[in-house]
Design a protein around this motif. Structure first.
Motif, mmCIF file in Angstrom:
data_model
loop_
_atom_site.group_PDB
_atom_site.id
_atom_site.type_symbol
_atom_site.label_atom_id
_atom_site.label_comp_id
_atom_site.label_asym_id
_atom_site.label_seq_id
_atom_site.Cartn_x
_atom_site.Cartn_y
_atom_site.Cartn_z
ATOM 1 N N PHE A 231 73.719 0.510 43.732
ATOM 2 C CA PHE A 231 74.156 -0.396 42.672
ATOM 3 C C PHE A 231 72.960 -1.096 42.028
ATOM 4 C CE2 PHE A 231 77.794 0.008 45.525
ATOM 5 C CZ PHE A 231 78.792 0.339 44.625
ATOM 6 N N LYS B 99 70.846 1.459 40.057
ATOM 7 C CA LYS B 99 71.452 1.796 38.763
ATOM 8 C C LYS B 99 71.219 0.693 37.734
ATOM 9 C CE LYS B 99 73.863 5.761 39.008
ATOM 10 N NZ LYS B 99 73.823 6.815 37.977
ATOM 11 N N SER B 100 71.189 -0.543 38.190
ATOM 12 C CA SER B 100 70.996 -1.642 37.248
ATOM 13 C C SER B 100 69.554 -1.708 36.742
ATOM 14 C CB SER B 100 71.396 -2.973 37.882
ATOM 15 O OG SER B 100 70.449 -3.391 38.836
ATOM 16 N N ASN C 227 74.076 1.868 32.028
ATOM 17 C CA ASN C 227 75.183 1.985 32.979
ATOM 18 C C ASN C 227 76.290 0.963 32.738
ATOM 19 O OD1 ASN C 227 74.005 4.095 34.690
ATOM 20 N ND2 ASN C 227 72.494 2.539 35.205
ATOM 21 N N HIS C 228 75.932 -0.166 32.161
ATOM 22 C CA HIS C 228 76.916 -1.240 31.957
ATOM 23 C C HIS C 228 76.983 -1.512 30.453
ATOM 24 C CE1 HIS C 228 74.605 -2.148 35.806
ATOM 25 N NE2 HIS C 228 75.717 -1.541 36.183
ATOM 26 N N ARG D 173 86.755 1.300 48.057
ATOM 27 C CA ARG D 173 85.374 1.727 48.264
ATOM 28 C C ARG D 173 85.167 2.279 49.666
ATOM 29 N NH1 ARG D 173 80.797 -2.668 47.336
ATOM 30 N NH2 ARG D 173 81.635 -2.556 45.214
ATOM 31 N N HIS E 93 80.278 6.791 41.700
ATOM 32 C CA HIS E 93 79.800 5.582 41.042
ATOM 33 C C HIS E 93 79.792 5.716 39.517
ATOM 34 C CE1 HIS E 93 76.685 2.471 39.940
ATOM 35 N NE2 HIS E 93 77.564 1.775 40.614
ATOM 36 N N ARG F 271 79.105 -7.522 40.084
ATOM 37 C CA ARG F 271 80.177 -6.914 39.292
ATOM 38 C C ARG F 271 80.687 -7.876 38.224
ATOM 39 N NH1 ARG F 271 84.432 -3.829 42.614
ATOM 40 N NH2 ARG F 271 82.728 -2.337 42.509
ATOM 41 N N GLU G 126 78.532 -7.186 35.306
ATOM 42 C CA GLU G 126 78.684 -5.794 34.881
ATOM 43 C C GLU G 126 80.001 -5.586 34.142
ATOM 44 O OE1 GLU G 126 76.172 -4.041 38.717
ATOM 45 O OE2 GLU G 126 78.279 -3.497 38.448
#
Length: 891
Positions: A106, A109-110, A233-234, A286, A311, A340, A343
């Motif tokens: 996570f 990815k950010s 990604n967001h 999850r 994901h 989250r 996001e």
């Protein structure tokens, strides 16, 4: 009572869990049934007691008829392939810095793509000796979910290899090691040994910085690094491009063995979604591959639960839904909350969340649940325009303040390398001009506007390339909100478009399906902006992109009233305002909208002289959209407290009944209706209910119990007056948890001392003294958020105590005039002095401590000689006399 057979696939524990609450509502409905039948023929004053309530079976029906989770899951996943691709943004230039990273997926990815990141594993670290920085992030398993599994165990060989081989390898090459914990504060102890290995330490929880300073003295720097979003990604691209999606997904974990507050409030949200009239719940578990009861969702959610998804599918899924659910494991932190939460905002969703101090302060548009009924009420009353407004506010908040590239820049600069993220330079080009357009430009929230020019001067976009990155076009035929330029500039941070454009509101009221989609520009000389800066590598430039219709309209377009008054007003709600417009709109007013008599409320907005553009605009918006608000604006600057606006509100109120609600608090449970009902029914001077307080956790404040215990009641009615004040030991109560007769309150002649804080407590003491009779009703009337950032009473410094001087001066003089001073000193003075003033004193900055002590001394002395009983008070007075003598000698 059986709601469903044991074999029914729609039988949920949640139904049984809510029976008591619903049966109580039915009983109330039965008591009012005669009023309900006559509602259309009642006088305005009587209508309030004839409110219609949903029957229990009607309320539960949506749960029985909801689509199964697997069916909902497939319907959502089918939409993903149609989504446009996401981008880092045409206005974003990634850094060339080479960063080795150990983290979870996570966090990776950010950050991915915003610098040259290289995942570091136990087997490849020697191949990555060329990186500029090693970023070690708190993780349980690693980016691939397996390579670092067990590293937090002190006896694990991976941990030994990390500490004894890998970190020394990078240290020997002069590569700075940066540790970043996103697991603080609950898992501080699990990762503090990792921090001790680092040159620089960052945490997402500001309150643990002192602990790192104590435990990691060798660190060269220790600082705060909040979460950030990566537009690759967001992203909101492809979101909101259809009617409101009726499925609300929750993609996360359930913990039966820890985080009880998360579990409690998470249940309230999930239960509410299941019971709502308009929405279905879909759970993407999850931990679906883990067969452990620690992570098992309650059985009542079984029909909604589906397995975890990849994901990337999860990221895309949140672009095709309009709501998202966020659950925080940490609630009492001003900076640490589930990533989250930001996001989901970036992906264009309306966020439902449990409480967190930072979320509530920084993102007031997020719906913080105050329980099942509160969240159901919110979901059932929201209109599409209101949902779109909140979604736009979320996108704006995170793309202005919470970009991951901003966080990466801070890491790079901290180790001594060069990195900088600047807001794109904006030039505004007007196609015609008048005073209204110039006023719109002057109040824009975007701060990096470098020029304002008229197209008629012959200046072209090409002429601006040397001093601007973006050209925003404005037209005097339109009205522009203060956030208009900010929204357009932000769009270049997540799209590849050369031109971005707001949508013109559809005059027919039909949905606009071009929202957040790449499409040809239509009206960019009035509603759009062009990117004229240097295009980063790898950008596939698109011609145009449409955002939404929020914050812009034609001048000749009629204002659409969001609510129509069909009945005369019966209750005045006084709201004191000062530079808190976002909370006013999304907390206070949104909560009042959930009331069944919202269209019978007179909303009295009293602005104490706000200087904040957003607040001024929100007040104007409410004045235009609601047909029954009274607005009073004091001159800019403010009086220092809510006293002046509350006094003016009482003066302006035109209804027979009155209450108060602060802009950063929320009304609950349709309680004002219930209090009003009892007030009309009994004919007393005022009626008191209860409240809840958020201070790290949610605590009930049961005023009705305190009153019952302290006074003699006949049914629900008691006498006010001198003895009542003494018997209650001068206990203050929230004036936001009561409804009073307006004329009686005016006739008492009481006012709140201007410039004072805590003035409402004194106001209630006076109300109780002057009341002939008052009543109680056991209902939670409002919730008080006691840790809102920038709130007057939450900013603890020397100035805070000075604001109590006019309060204590007025109260001590009033009590002396009534002959009640000695009784107050014997019962209330010391508990308040110690429990409030002295307990806050340690939080005052050291540089202001002496001034605060001096002021607290004055506050205590206002009540004359007193035989202080507590050790804490006596220690203060002993230390104070010595301290003041020292200060006097040093002057």
């Amino acid at each position: 009572m059986s709601l469903a057979s044991n074999s029914s696939s729609r039988r949920y524990d949640v139904l049984q869990a809510r029976i008591a609450e619903l049966e109580a509502q039915e009983q109330t409905l039965a008591e009012r049934s005669e009023w309900v039948r006559k509602i259309d023929h009642l006088a305005p004053l009587q209508r309030v007691t004839g409110l219609k309530s949903q029957s229990r079976l009607d309320r539960l029906q949506p749960t029985f008829s909801a689509a199964p989770g697997e069916e909902v899951r497939e319907a959502l996943l089918e939409k993903i392939p149609w989504l446009p691709t996401t981008s880092h943004g045409i206005a974003t230039t990634p850094f060339k810095t080479k960063i080795g990273i150990i983290s979870d997926l996570f966090l990776y990815k950010s950050f991915q793509g915003l610098a040259d990141f290289y995942p570091v594993y136990p087997h490849n670290y020697e191949q990555l000796g060329h990186v500029d920085i090693l970023l070690l992030v708190s993780t349980w398993r690693g980016i691939d979910g397996v390579s670092w599994h067990g590293v937090t165990s002190k006896k694990n060989e991976l941990r030994a290899r990390l500490f004894e081989d890998i970190l020394p390898f990078y240290r020997s090459r002069g590569i700075p090691i940066v540790f970043y914990s996103k697991e603080d504060p609950p898992n501080y102890n699990a990762f503090v040994d990792f921090a001790k290995q680092a040159d620089h330490i960052f945490t997402s929880a500001e309150e643990v910085i002192p602990k790192y300073e104590q435990d990691c003295p060798a660190a060269r720097s220790i600082g705060l690094l909040p979460f950030g979003i990566n537009p690759k990604n967001h992203s909101p691209i492809g979101s909101q491009a259809a009617n409101i999606e009726k499925t609300i997904p929750f993609a996360g974990s359930w913990f039966n063995h820890k985080y009880p507050a998360r579990r409690r409030w998470g249940s309230e949200i999930l239960d509410a979604v299941m019971a709502s009239k308009n929405y279905d719940l879909a759970v993407f578990n999850r931990n679906s591959d883990i067969k452990n009861n620690k992570y098992k969702f309650p059985n009542r959610y079984a029909p909604a639960i589906t397995p975890a998804i990849e994901h990337q599918d999860l990221l895309d899924l949140q672009r095709v839904t309009d709501f998202g659910i966020n659950l925080n494991s940490v609630d009492n932190s001003s900076t640490m909350f589930a990533n989250r939460a930001i996001e989901l905002q970036a992906q264009g969703t309306f966020v439902l969340s449990n409480y967190n101090v930072g979320l509530n302060s920084r993102y007031p548009h997020i719906h913080i649940t105050n329980g099942f009924a509160d969240t159901v009420g919110s979901l059932d009353q929201l209109t599409e325009p209101q949902i779109r407004e909140v979604q736009a506010a979320g996108i704006r908040a995170v793309f202005s303040n919470d970009l991951a590239i901003m966080r990466i820049a801070k890491i790079i600069e901290t180790v001594g390398l060069s990195a900088h993220v600047a807001d794109p330079r904006v030039a505004i080009m007007t196609h015609g001009s008048d005073e209204r357009l110039l006023a719109d430009i002057a109040r824009q929230s975007y701060t990096n506007v470098v020029d304002v020019i008229q197209a008629s001067t012959g200046t072209t976009v090409d002429h601006l390339q040397d001093r601007a990155d973006i050209v925003v076009h404005l037209d005097p035929n339109f009205e522009y909100a203060a956030t208009h330029v900010e929204d357009l500039a932000n769009a270049f941070r997540y799209t590849d478009a050369r031109v971005v454009e707001k949508l013109e509101r559809n005059a027919t009221g039909q949905p606009n399906f071009r929202r957040h989609w790449y499409s040809e520009p239509v009206n960019w000389h009035s509603l759009g902006a062009e990117f004229i800066g240097e295009t980063p590598e790898g950008i596939d430039v698109k011609c145009g992109y449409h955002i939404d219709e929020i914050g812009v309209k034609r001048r000749n377009a009629a204002t659409e009233l969001s609510s129509q008054r069909s009945k005369p007003a019966i209750l005045s709600v006084v709201i004191p305002i000062y530079n808190n417009g976002a909370h006013l709109l999304h907390k206070c007013i949104s909560s009042l909208r959930r009331s069944s008599i919202f269209d019978q409320m007179e909303i009295v907005l009293v602005d104490d002289g706000s200087t904040d553009t957003e607040t001024i605009e929100v007040i104007g918006q409410l004045e235009r959209e609601l047909g029954w608000v009274i607005v009073h604006r004091f001159e800019p600057g403010g009086s220092g407290s809510a006293s002046r606006p509350r006094n003016k509100g009482l003066e302006l109120a035109t209804c027979d009944y009155i209450t108060y609600l602060d802009p950063d608090n929320e009304a609950l449970n349709d309680a004002y209706v219930k209090l009003l009902h009892r007030l009309i029914e009994t004919g007393v001077d005022f009626v008191v209910g209860d409240m809840t307080r958020w201070r790290g956790k949610n605590s009930p404040v049961r005023y009705t119990n305190f009153l019952k215990k302290g006074l003699e009641f006949e049914g629900n009615i008691a006498r006010g007056g001198r003895q009542a004040l003494i018997d209650m030991k001068f206990m203050p109560m929230s004036i936001q948890a009561l409804v009073a007769r307006t004329q009686w309150l005016r006739e008492t002649g009481i006012t709140q001392p201007e410039g004072a804080v805590g003035q409402d407590s004194y106001f209630f003491q006076q109300m109780l003294y002057y009341a002939d009779r008052f009543a109680i009703r056991k209902v939670t009337a409002h919730t008080y958020y006691s840790q809102v950032e920038n709130s007057v009473v939450n900013t603890v410094n020397a100035s805070l105590f000075e604001k109590y001087l006019p309060l204590e001066r007025a109260r001590s003089e009033w009590l002396a005039e009534l002959g009640l001073l000695e009784e107050y000193k014997q019962t209330r003075l010391e508990p308040f002095f110690v429990g409030w003033y002295l307990r806050k004193l340690p939080d005052v900055p050291e540089s202001q401590r002496a001034k605060a002590i001096e002021t607290i001394t004055k506050l205590g002395q206002m009540y004359g000689e007193h035989d202080w009983q507590s050790e804490e008070a006596n220690d203060f007075w002993a230390a104070t006399s010595d301290k003041l003598m020292q200060l006097g000698g040093n002057k």
